[in-house]
Design an enzyme around this catalytic site. Structure first.
Site: not given
Ligand code: ARG
Length: 473
Positions: A35, A167-168, A289, A295, A302, A334
């Site tokens: 992560s 309204t509407h 555009s 345009k 948007e 995670q």
């Molecule tokens: N990267 C993990 C998370 O975001 C951290 C906690 C991980 N804990 C574990 N027991 N593997 O949740």
């Protein structure tokens, strides 16, 4: 007969959790579980949490004062390396927590190995997210005030201008442009309140829950809370590591803000169309555009409207993530971070650019006023006038309905009728009706608290200005 124990010392021990493992982690697994590519942005929060934790461990005599000092110094160096772009984040170390801890161990040796005493990544990550969300909440609150200031400035500048209220999406009654603008001030004021309330539940210190059951070591959770500026600590270790309510709440606050921004965006798209021409967006806030030379498109509102999809999506993703998760921590959690980050980033960008866009908006007051001329916007005023002459409202409603139908058939507005013509619908109508049937007369009469009369709108505007002036965030 039991097999002799062998003590694997190879690879796996490269990992901070490698002791139990005899085989290398598959590369695909490392890539799948990592992560670090998104949680690296929690580095400041992770280091702040580790510093407070190490200071507590030293104060409690769980580690020595010297070890505490070494950890503090090592973490300070790592912080600087990250901020200078010199730190190498390693996916095989999974996440921000282990990247930093491993770097610390590499830097200071055995003292670094003591940092994780009485702590788990489960309470550590909960702490990091809470620290991050506390900051983000304050940032959003400040951005909300900035947007509210932009609304109030436009309301002040356009005070007195009249437009159709809808309204509407059908013309309903004349309102002050400032009244319409202050409606958004109120919406964003509620968003602020919601964030302030959500902040209370974010601002609870989770560290000390450890993996799920607490710890047998003599920690001082209150001390860590004080060090990190938390007023309270969490009450149940199992709840602490499994809880993401505070994140759901935060993202739900984000979703409501984004919906408000999207409603504003929709109005600006409509109002800047040739059909309405109520507002003109500065050229610097529009795009062209690639094929149609004439345009000038309202891409900013948007996109704001479009981005509501992702914020609502993040809320749904988080709710679904928690649904059916058994206590306590599960790796599923995670998946929370990308949703949290994306919601916070999207909403803060949209808030900032909305405030800027509002400052780049011109209200076409004549055009708005013209739009109040057709569509019987003062029909209710005529009914209220009859009520003033002791006619029951339902009867009055019917009388005015007949008058409107006759006008529609004749291609006229109520204001085109002579007194004599008006009197064919009700004999009680007198000359004083004409002042009431104008947009000015109509709005002037709406003196009920919260109504659109210039008196009430001026009061509301002054109150909003005072509130914003007194506000630090
Ligand atoms: N990267 C993990 C998370 O975001 C951290 C906690 C991980 N804990 C574990 N027991 N593997 O949740």
């Amino acid at each position: 007969m039991s097999k002799p124990l062998n003590n694997p010392t190879d690879q796996a021990s490269q990992k901070l959790w490698g002791g139990r493992f005899t085989e290398r982690t598959a590369a695909t697994v490392e890539a799948f579980t990592a992560s670090i590519h998104f949680d690296a942005r929690l580095y400041r929060h992770d280091i702040a949490g580790s510093m407070a934790h190490a200071a507590m461990l030293a104060k409690q005599g769980i580690i020595s004062a010297e070890e505490g000092r070494l950890i503090g110094q090592g973490l300070t160096d790592i912080l600087q390396e990250i901020e200078a772009g010199r730190f190498i984040f390693r996916p095989e170390l999974e996440d921000i927590h282990m990247n930093i801890e491993k770097a610390l161990v590499d830097k200071i040796g055995s003292a670094g190995e003591k940092l994780h005493t009485a702590r788990s990544r489960n309470d550590q990550v909960a702490l990091d997210i809470r620290l991050y969300l506390r900051e983000e909440t304050d940032r959003l609150i400040a951005l909300l005030s900035g947007l509210q200031r932009a609304f109030v400035a436009q309301a002040r500048q356009n005070l007195g201008a009249i437009m159709p209220g809808y309204t509407h999406l059908q013309r309903a009654q004349p309102v002050l442009v400032s009244h319409h603008l202050l409606a958004y001030y109120e919406m964003f004021e509620r968003d602020r309140d919601r964030l302030l309330d959500c902040r209370k539940r974010i601002n609870v210190m989770p560290l000390g829950a450890a993996a799920l059951a607490g710890t047998g070591l003599p920690i001082d959770r209150e001390y860590v809370a004080r060090e990190l500026g938390f007023p309270t600590i969490t009450a149940n270790s199992m709840d602490t590591v499994g809880d993401r309510d505070f994140a759901i709440e935060f993202v739900s606050c984000c979703a409501i803000i984004q919906i408000h921004l999207s409603r504003l965006a929709e109005e600006l798209v409509l109002w800047s169309s040739q059909e309405f021409r109520f507002v003109t967006l500065a050229d610097s806030f529009c795009t062209g555009s690639s094929i149609m030379p004439q345009k000038k498109n309202p891409d900013i509102p948007e996109l704001i409207r479009g981005k509501s999809g992702r914020v609502i999506g993040s809320l749904m993703a988080l709710l679904t993530l928690l649904k059916g998760l058994p206590l306590t921590y599960n790796r599923d959690l995670q998946e929370d971070k990308e949703q949290i980050f994306d919601a916070a980033d999207t909403v803060s960008h949209c808030l900032a650019i909305s405030a800027e866009m509002l400052g780049n908006l011109t209200f076409n007051r004549d055009r708005m006023m013209q739009a109040t001329a057709a569509g019987f916007l003062t029909a209710t005023d005529l009914a209220d006038y009859l009520v003033g002459k002791q006619i029951p409202f339902r009867t009055a409603h019917g009388i005015v309905g007949n008058a409107v139908a006759a006008c529609v058939a004749a291609g006229k507005e109520l204001t085109d009728l002579s007194l004599g013509e008006l009197q064919t619908f009700s004999a009680v109508i007198a000359e004083d009706i004409f002042a009431l049937l104008t947009p000015e007369g109509s709005s002037r009469s709406r003196l009920s608290f919260g109504g659109t009369s210039p008196t009430r709108v001026s009061e509301a505007l002054a109150k909003a200005e005072q509130t914003l002036a007194a506000r630090s965030l």
